[in-house]
Write a protein that holds these residues in place. Structure first.
Motif, short mmCIF file in Angstrom:
data_model
loop_
_atom_site.label_atom_id
_atom_site.label_comp_id
_atom_site.label_asym_id
_atom_site.label_seq_id
_atom_site.Cartn_x
_atom_site.Cartn_y
_atom_site.Cartn_z
N MET A 1 0.84 -1.20 0.00
CA MET A 1 0.00 0.00 0.00
C MET A 1 0.87 1.25 0.00
N ILE A 2 0.43 2.22 -0.74
CA ILE A 2 1.20 3.46 -0.83
C ILE A 2 0.55 4.55 0.02
N THR B 1 10.75 3.60 2.01
CA THR B 1 10.47 5.04 2.06
C THR B 1 11.13 5.76 0.88
N VAL B 2 10.40 6.73 0.39
CA VAL B 2 10.85 7.51 -0.77
C VAL B 2 10.82 8.98 -0.37
N GLY B 3 11.95 9.65 -0.45
CA GLY B 3 12.01 11.07 -0.12
C GLY B 3 12.06 11.89 -1.40
N ILE C 1 8.36 -0.39 -7.31
CA ILE C 1 7.39 -0.79 -6.27
C ILE C 1 6.16 -1.50 -6.83
N LYS C 2 6.21 -1.77 -8.13
CA LYS C 2 5.04 -2.35 -8.81
C LYS C 2 4.47 -3.56 -8.05
N GLU D 1 4.59 -1.85 2.98
CA GLU D 1 4.06 -0.48 3.11
C GLU D 1 5.07 0.52 2.53
N VAL D 2 4.60 1.35 1.63
CA VAL D 2 5.47 2.34 0.98
C VAL D 2 5.04 3.74 1.41
#
Ligand SMILES: C[S@@+](CC[C@H](N)C(=O)[O-])C[C@H]1O[C@@H](n2cnc3c(N)ncnc32)[C@H](O)[C@@H]1O
Length: 235
Positions: free
Chosen positions: A1-2, A71-73, A98-99, A104-105
């Motif tokens: 989940m994003i 995590t993506v900043g 992340i496809k 958890e993203v």
């Protein structure tokens, strides 16, 4: 989940606009860290009030970090590409990454004034930068979020995909041949060479138009009907 994570967003309007954009692209999980959330935010969210109402509000960056496996900043100032752990991804590269990711993203967006701090960016698994003009690379927070969410939304099946399938060579060929047949049946223009030119012009126009398959079928229908009528008249 994003999830979308807004780190200390200062502008109430930006918070609302991002909630709206999230709903536009099918996202619902919003995490707000010390937000300046006001009635104005709800006004800007319009029909996405529920995204704000259901947002998780936290009082520290560290608590938000704990929620995610990946995590993506995001940053408009990616720094030097030669520092490998901070080399930024492009939005479309993130989609591939992340496809099929089951965890958890969290996609983190920074403050309007100072963005994400260096130590916050360093805590991320990856950083992401939307390529912009070198002259002015830093985008408005809500607009940066819209670009990223649009890219991410592409990984899901969209209701319009079938309608937006480009026409195949065969479909385009069928349209051109139907047009040619109609001209031949009309015997127009009389001169066969000119008729060939008419067909070529039609073929070029079809090629340049980048038609969707559905459009080809819609265009072919009336041509076929006209042909049928002509043939019936001749009987
Ligand atoms: C207005 S910007 C922050 C500006 C701040 N002065 C700085 O230099 O980082 C607010 C947020 O929008 C996002 N953002 C802005 N431009 C971006 C870009 N080109 N690529 C990715 N995210 C961007 C980032 O999350 C950033 O922290």
């Amino acid at each position: 989940m994003i999830s979308v994570v807004l780190v200390e967003p200062e502008g109430p309007a930006n918070i609302g606009m991002i909630a709206r954009t999230m709903k536009n692209f099918g996202f619902s999980r919003l995490v707000l860290i010390n937000p300046n959330l006001t009635e104005e935010s709800y006004a800007y969210a319009v029909h996405a009030r529920d995204v704000l109402e259901n947002a998780l509000i936290l009082d520290s960056f560290e608590k938000a970090l704990e929620l995610f496996d990946f995590t993506v900043g995001t940053t408009g100032k990616p720094g030097k590409r030669f520092i490998p752990h901070r080399a930024p991804l492009m939005p479309w590269e993130l989609v591939g990454l992340i496809k099929d990711y089951p965890g958890e993203v969290g996609i983190f967006f920074g403050r309007e004034s100072i963005g994400l701090k260096n130590e916050e960016l360093d805590a991320m698994d990856v950083t992401l930068t939307i390529p912009t003009s070198e002259e002015y690379p830093v985008m408005n927070l809500a607009q940066a979020a819209a670009v990223v969410l649009y890219e991410l939304s592409k990984k899901r099946p969209e209701p319009y995909v079938e309608a937006l399938k480009p026409a195949t060579r065969e479909e385009k060929e069928a349209l051109v041949r139907t047009w040619e047949k109609l001209l031949n049946t009309l015997d127009y223009p009389k001169d066969a060479e000119r008729r060939d030119v008419f067909v070529k012009v039609f073929q070029r126009a079809v090629g340049r138009a980048f038609l969707y398959g559905r459009e080809v079928h819609t265009l072919i229908g009336p041509l076929r009907k006209a042909l049928k009528r002509l043939e019936e008249c001749r009987c």
